[in-house]
Design an enzyme around this catalytic site. Structure first.
Site, PDB file in Angstrom:
ATOM      1  CB  THR A  73      -0.915   0.003   1.254  1.00 58.98           C
ATOM      2  OG1 THR A  73      -1.741  -1.155   1.202  1.00 58.98           O
ATOM      3  CG2 THR A  73      -1.778   1.249   1.311  1.00 58.98           C
ATOM      4  CG  ASN A 153      -5.873  -7.894  -5.879  1.00 53.32           C
ATOM      5  OD1 ASN A 153      -5.682  -7.106  -6.815  1.00 53.32           O
ATOM      6  ND2 ASN A 153      -6.801  -7.686  -4.974  1.00 53.32           N
ATOM      7  CD  GLN A 181      -1.740 -10.862  -4.999  1.00 54.02           C
ATOM      8  OE1 GLN A 181      -1.342 -12.037  -5.026  1.00 54.02           O
ATOM      9  NE2 GLN A 181      -2.370 -10.363  -3.944  1.00 54.02           N
ATOM     10  CB  ALA A 203       7.785  -9.039   2.655  1.00 49.98           C
ATOM     11  CB  THR A 240      12.781   4.725  13.276  1.00 50.79           C
ATOM     12  OG1 THR A 240      13.080   5.989  13.861  1.00 50.79           O
ATOM     13  CG2 THR A 240      13.790   3.688  13.743  1.00 50.79           C
ATOM     14  CB  CYS A 327      -8.724  -4.162   1.575  1.00 52.72           C
ATOM     15  SG  CYS A 327      -7.064  -4.613   1.132  1.00 52.72           S
TER      16      CYS A 327
HETATM   17  C1  LIG Z   1      -2.040  -6.138  -6.029  1.00 53.73           C
HETATM   18  C2  LIG Z   1      -1.913  -5.615  -4.637  1.00 53.73           C
HETATM   19  N1  LIG Z   1      -1.385  -4.396  -4.433  1.00 53.73           N
HETATM   20  C3  LIG Z   1      -1.233  -3.887  -3.211  1.00 53.73           C
HETATM   21  C4  LIG Z   1      -1.624  -4.588  -2.093  1.00 53.73           C
HETATM   22  C5  LIG Z   1      -1.453  -3.964  -0.739  1.00 53.73           C
HETATM   23  O1  LIG Z   1      -0.538  -4.621   0.038  1.00 53.73           O
HETATM   24  P1  LIG Z   1      -0.536  -4.403   1.637  1.00 53.73           P
HETATM   25  O2  LIG Z   1      -1.952  -4.421   2.083  1.00 53.73           O
HETATM   26  O3  LIG Z   1       0.200  -5.534   2.168  1.00 53.73           O
HETATM   27  O4  LIG Z   1       0.064  -3.085   1.890  1.00 53.73           O
HETATM   28  C6  LIG Z   1      -2.188  -5.868  -2.248  1.00 53.73           C
HETATM   29  C7  LIG Z   1      -2.660  -6.650  -1.088  1.00 53.73           C
HETATM   30  O5  LIG Z   1      -3.558  -7.454  -1.189  1.00 53.73           O
HETATM   31  C8  LIG Z   1      -2.320  -6.392  -3.556  1.00 53.73           C
HETATM   32  O6  LIG Z   1      -2.854  -7.608  -3.764  1.00 53.73           O
END
Ligand SMILES: Cc1ncc(COP(=O)(O)O)c(C=O)c1O
Length: 382
Positions: A73, A153, A181, A203, A240, A327
């Site tokens: 994100t 995703n 992904q 990660a 940090t 989400c």
């Molecule tokens: C394609 C994609 N981008 C970004 C994210 C965001 O990652 P995070 O929620 O671990 O910050 C995800 C998480 O599902 C994702 O599938």
């Protein structure tokens, strides 16, 4: 309580045991602040520098091109806000696709609503793929930035990222890809394979820790910062550094990305079995493409039912799946991906199964045996 069958590896993966072991000393012995000038800080500083060198070496990048972030994100937010704002004197037209993760889409919505940018959201075909022709047609003299994800995703579609990158390169437009992904699932040679100026990596999608990611930024590009404070990450990301998470990210990159920890050959029979089961259930329609798709992902819609009833029915039998991006789980929001592929009537009824390293045929058989009944109940419930 029934046994747990976890088919939701696109949402997250467990921590790999070796990655965990690499991380632990940074939660205990090496607890100093890498920015401190005294000896307690000097060791973590050296290990942070070493982690950046290792990440750069693995990716085929320069250490200065790596910014450690708190995950996918933040990497997307930095790429999109940072680049759009840094280039706004050149132009305020941005291009993305209609099926990006919300961690990308919502940045564009914000820039459009509050900062006077104009955004083109490229449509996708019935498999969720953009057309490079549409991209070329959408480019305007004031276009500065394009962002298209490498792998979706929700349904697993792979985009022609290198082709998109080539078009952007030729038109001198900055290109970002959200490759969150794709890492650990598709072959990785070198960061240059994306032909992108910015690449987001996270990660916990490949057996690393949560809260750890990175943004590759090809030099000399310099996005505006989105976090302000100290001069960390070469003045580009204040705060940090989360050293245990960074060490875990690098260990997972080195162990789980090449060869990809998600084993396509192993998944093939599992996916075939699941698809043939789904195709026989009345009202189910496969939405994942049969080709150019993540090999671990099977997504389908269920006529006459909704995501919440389906997820609840599966969960009661111990089966973990997703009704879209994690989400939005818990909300009844229709999937923007299913809307974009033109299936408005089924946008509320997406089921995504995503396999991982420990998935077995025996688990798939178990799911296939009870899936018709779970779906029948969810359809009645509506
Ligand atoms: C394609 C994609 N981008 C970004 C994210 C965001 O990652 P995070 O929620 O671990 O910050 C995800 C998480 O599902 C994702 O599938």
């Amino acid at each position: 309580m029934p046994r747990t069958i976890y088919f939701d590896y696109n949402a997250t993966t467990p921590l790999d045991a070796d990655v965990c072991a690499a991380t632990l000393p940074f939660l205990t012995a090496n607890w100093g602040n890498p920015s401190s000038v005294h000896h307690v800080g000097r060791k973590p500083r050296a290990l942070l520098d070493d982690a950046r060198d290792r990440a750069a070496k693995f990716l085929g990048a320069k250490p200065s091109e790596i910014i450690f972030t708190s995950g996918g994100t933040e990497a997307n937010n930095l790429a999109i806000f940072g680049t759009a704002r840094a280039l706004k004197a050149k132009g305020k037209h941005l291009i993305t696709s209609a099926i990006e993760h919300h961690a990308g889409l919502h940045c564009f919505d914000y820039l459009e609503k509050h900062e006077g940018f104009s955004v083109t959201r490229l449509p996708v075909n019935s498999e969720g793929r953009i057309s490079v022709d549409d991209l070329e047609k959408a480019i305007r003299p004031d276009t500065t930035f394009v962002s298209v994800m490498a792998a979706n995703n929700e349904i697993g579609t792979l985009q022609p990222v290198a082709e998109i990158g080539a078009v952007c390169e030729e038109r001198k437009i900055i290109f970002h890809t959200d490759a969150v992904q794709m890492f650990g699932k598709e072959t990785f040679d070198n960061i240059g394979q994306f032909r992108a100026d910015l690449v987001s990596i996270c990660a916990h999608k490949f057996y690393g820790p949560k809260g750890a990611g990175l943004l590759y930024i090809k030099s000399p590009l310099h996005p505006d910062p989105i976090l302000f404070g100290g001069g960390h990450e070469n003045e580009r990301r204040a705060g940090t550094e989360n050293l245990p998470a960074i060490i875990g990210l690098v260990a997972a990159l080195e162990k789980c990305v090449q060869p990809p920890v998600f084993d396509k050959i192993k998944f093939k029979p599992l996916v075939e079995k699941l698809i043939s089961c789904v195709e026989k259930i009345p009202g189910c329609e496969l939405v994942s493409p049969r080709e150019n798709c993540l090999a671990n992902t099977v997504a389908f819609t269920v006529r006459g039912s909704d995501g919440i009833a389906l997820m609840a029915g599966l969960d009661m039998e111990g089966i973990c799946a997703s009704s879209g991006s994690a989400c939005s789980a818990g909300s009844l929001e229709p999937s923007h991906v299913i809307l974009a592929i033109g299936k408005k009537e089924s946008a509320n009824s997406l089921v995504r199964f995503s396999f991982g390293r420990d998935s077995t045929m025996e688990e798939v058989d178990f799911v296939c045996n009870i899936l018709p009944e779970i779906i029948r109940r969810a359809q009645l419930h509506r």
